[in-house]
Design a protein around this motif. Sequence first.
Motif, short mmCIF file in Angstrom:
data_model
loop_
_atom_site.label_atom_id
_atom_site.label_comp_id
_atom_site.label_asym_id
_atom_site.label_seq_id
_atom_site.Cartn_x
_atom_site.Cartn_y
_atom_site.Cartn_z
N GLU A 434 0.80 -1.22 0.00
CA GLU A 434 0.00 0.00 0.00
C GLU A 434 0.84 1.27 0.00
N MET A 435 2.18 1.13 0.02
CA MET A 435 3.07 2.28 -0.12
C MET A 435 4.44 1.78 -0.57
N PRO A 436 4.89 2.20 -1.75
CA PRO A 436 6.21 1.77 -2.23
C PRO A 436 7.31 2.50 -1.47
N LEU A 437 8.44 1.83 -1.29
CA LEU A 437 8.77 0.44 -1.58
C LEU A 437 9.49 -0.12 -0.37
N LYS A 438 9.44 -1.44 -0.21
CA LYS A 438 10.16 -2.07 0.89
C LYS A 438 11.66 -1.90 0.71
N VAL A 439 12.31 -1.33 1.73
CA VAL A 439 13.76 -1.16 1.65
C VAL A 439 14.44 -2.52 1.68
N PRO A 507 6.07 11.67 4.51
CA PRO A 507 6.83 10.97 5.56
C PRO A 507 8.13 10.36 5.02
N GLU A 508 9.03 10.15 5.94
CA GLU A 508 10.31 9.50 5.62
C GLU A 508 10.09 8.03 5.26
N TYR A 509 9.26 7.35 6.02
CA TYR A 509 9.01 5.93 5.77
C TYR A 509 7.66 5.54 6.37
N TYR A 510 7.18 4.37 5.97
CA TYR A 510 5.92 3.81 6.48
C TYR A 510 6.20 2.46 7.13
N ASP A 511 5.35 2.11 8.08
CA ASP A 511 5.48 0.85 8.81
C ASP A 511 4.38 -0.13 8.40
N GLY A 512 4.59 -1.38 8.80
CA GLY A 512 3.58 -2.41 8.57
C GLY A 512 3.94 -3.29 7.39
N LYS A 513 3.39 -4.47 7.40
CA LYS A 513 3.70 -5.45 6.36
C LYS A 513 3.33 -4.93 4.97
N LEU A 514 2.26 -4.12 4.90
CA LEU A 514 1.83 -3.56 3.62
C LEU A 514 2.22 -2.09 3.48
N GLY A 515 2.91 -1.54 4.48
CA GLY A 515 3.25 -0.12 4.44
C GLY A 515 2.05 0.77 4.64
N ARG A 516 1.15 0.38 5.49
CA ARG A 516 -0.12 1.08 5.67
C ARG A 516 -0.02 2.26 6.63
N TYR A 517 0.95 2.21 7.56
CA TYR A 517 0.99 3.19 8.65
C TYR A 517 2.21 4.10 8.53
#
Length: 569
Positions: A434-439, A507-517
């Motif tokens: 839900e938010m690119p991309l996983k580092v 934001p600098e980065y998002y948290d969560g398995k899907l990048g939701r938060y």
Amino acid sequence: MSTPDVDVNHNKNIKTEDILCPLSEYEECDFSKLLEKPRLLNIDRQRSLDERSLSELSIGMSARGIDLNSSRFFEQLDSICSPVGRRSGFSTPRSQIGFDPHPMVAEAWEALRRSLVYFRGQPVGTIAALDNTEENLNYDQVFVRDFVPSALAFLMNGEPEIVKNFILKTLRLQSWEKKIDRFQLGEGVMPASFKVLHDPVRNSETLIADFGESAIGRVAPVDSGFWWIILLRAYTKSTGDTSLAELPECQKGMRLILSLCLSEGFDTFPTLLCADGCCMIDRRMGVYGYPIEIQALFFMALRCALLLLKQDDEGKDFIERIAKRLHALSYHMRSYFWLDLKQLNDIYRYKTEEYSHTAVNKFNVMPDSLPEWVFDFMPLRGGYFIGNVSPARMDFRWFCLANCIAILSSLATPEQSTAIMDLIESRWEELVGEMPLKVCYPAMETHEWRIITGCDPKNTRWSYHNGGSWPVLLWLLAAACVKTGRPQIARRAIEIAEARLLKDNWPEYYDGKLGRYIGKQSRKVQTWSVAGYLVAKMMLEDPSHLGMVALEEDKQMKPLLRRSNSWTL
């Protein structure tokens, strides 16, 4: 004593110079002819748009007299100039090739310009973040790696002067004496960051740099020097101005960086041995040893240096050393860091304790050390460069930045580049969500997290570097997509980001398995999140910008590679 904040809100009018048309060819390194002066070669441009994107561009291109059915379409596309009259900035109401700018673009440019840092009246970089709700720490500084997407945005927008200023100022900082406690760092080390200190009493400004002595963990930034060389080449490619790179000071700066990397020692591999936390992942995350991010940046910096070094006595010596290292490094990386379904199955069946030159399991990797997740993660079609390879150890995690740089630098072969893009498409929910991309993927949890990170509260599972989602990586994905002819992948990722980035205040980065938060310690108005979005948008709008950050494959290197399962299906 507290230090004054960086003044990023000067009412300055940045002088904008007309940018020259991007050179119409990519550079191509022929390692067998290294004693000849590097020059621009006329080569066929790799197709960088798929059929869908071509149809979307057809109306705008036809209006400009460009025939989409012509075999010379990509030559015509690459010859499109980017003068002031058609910049991609917020002052442009409509692109000349048929794109309507997203409303976020104007907001992004405004945020990027607010982040500018001035030194004695000249813009020299962009601040890491403009979030006034949190303690500054070192977010009030100009980071070398963070500035790269900002620099690319300004180059694409016809504003090269700030990039030139940054290159020269960081070059000056390189010459400073660098000590941590009583130990002196190598002469070629580039700073991780710098800031401008204002003395209101003396009415003066000075620069202060951090080479790792103030960083969390006290680790020197190995990647800074590589990004500096890559940026110098991007500036030269974008402007057509070779005079900056040819300055004796720039030539010496490159040689000092290369001396650190090419020095002889006890190494049995062509890869660079590094401490944990020496790159974008700047905290303890188990990337010590031979991290893929450093190796990919090392490869790209070496290739860029070949194009920038002068053919004088000192330059020729380094060119010969670089050529030898590139041959060894490309073979090592493509052979031992590459993972696809066939290679995974081979490792699963490895025998151990082999001795002699005929050993198959050369690093004595234990098959039982294969993590369970990798068997489900690996698709039938696809592959990627894994995180680390050293004796009896393979880190199978996916690292986004490194795999994109591998594509852009042509460390990855065309087949491997295609396989990387196949994997991103196949594992979209895991790597983009839900938010690119996983580092990196996957996150470490429970006992593994405690042992490897040292119970780091910032790198808990699916947060920050431990599986967090970083919008800045959009620009790398977009460039890789254009180079591999898959821009629809980047377009899809950008559309996902556009749904939230501005609303969430960059934001600098998002948290969560899907990048939701939004990340629990994420800074707002993070400059490279802003710049990464702008560069991604401009890259898709005008694919000729790709030349700044991409290198074509060297035709002289023909490595013996295992054929990926994804290539034969």
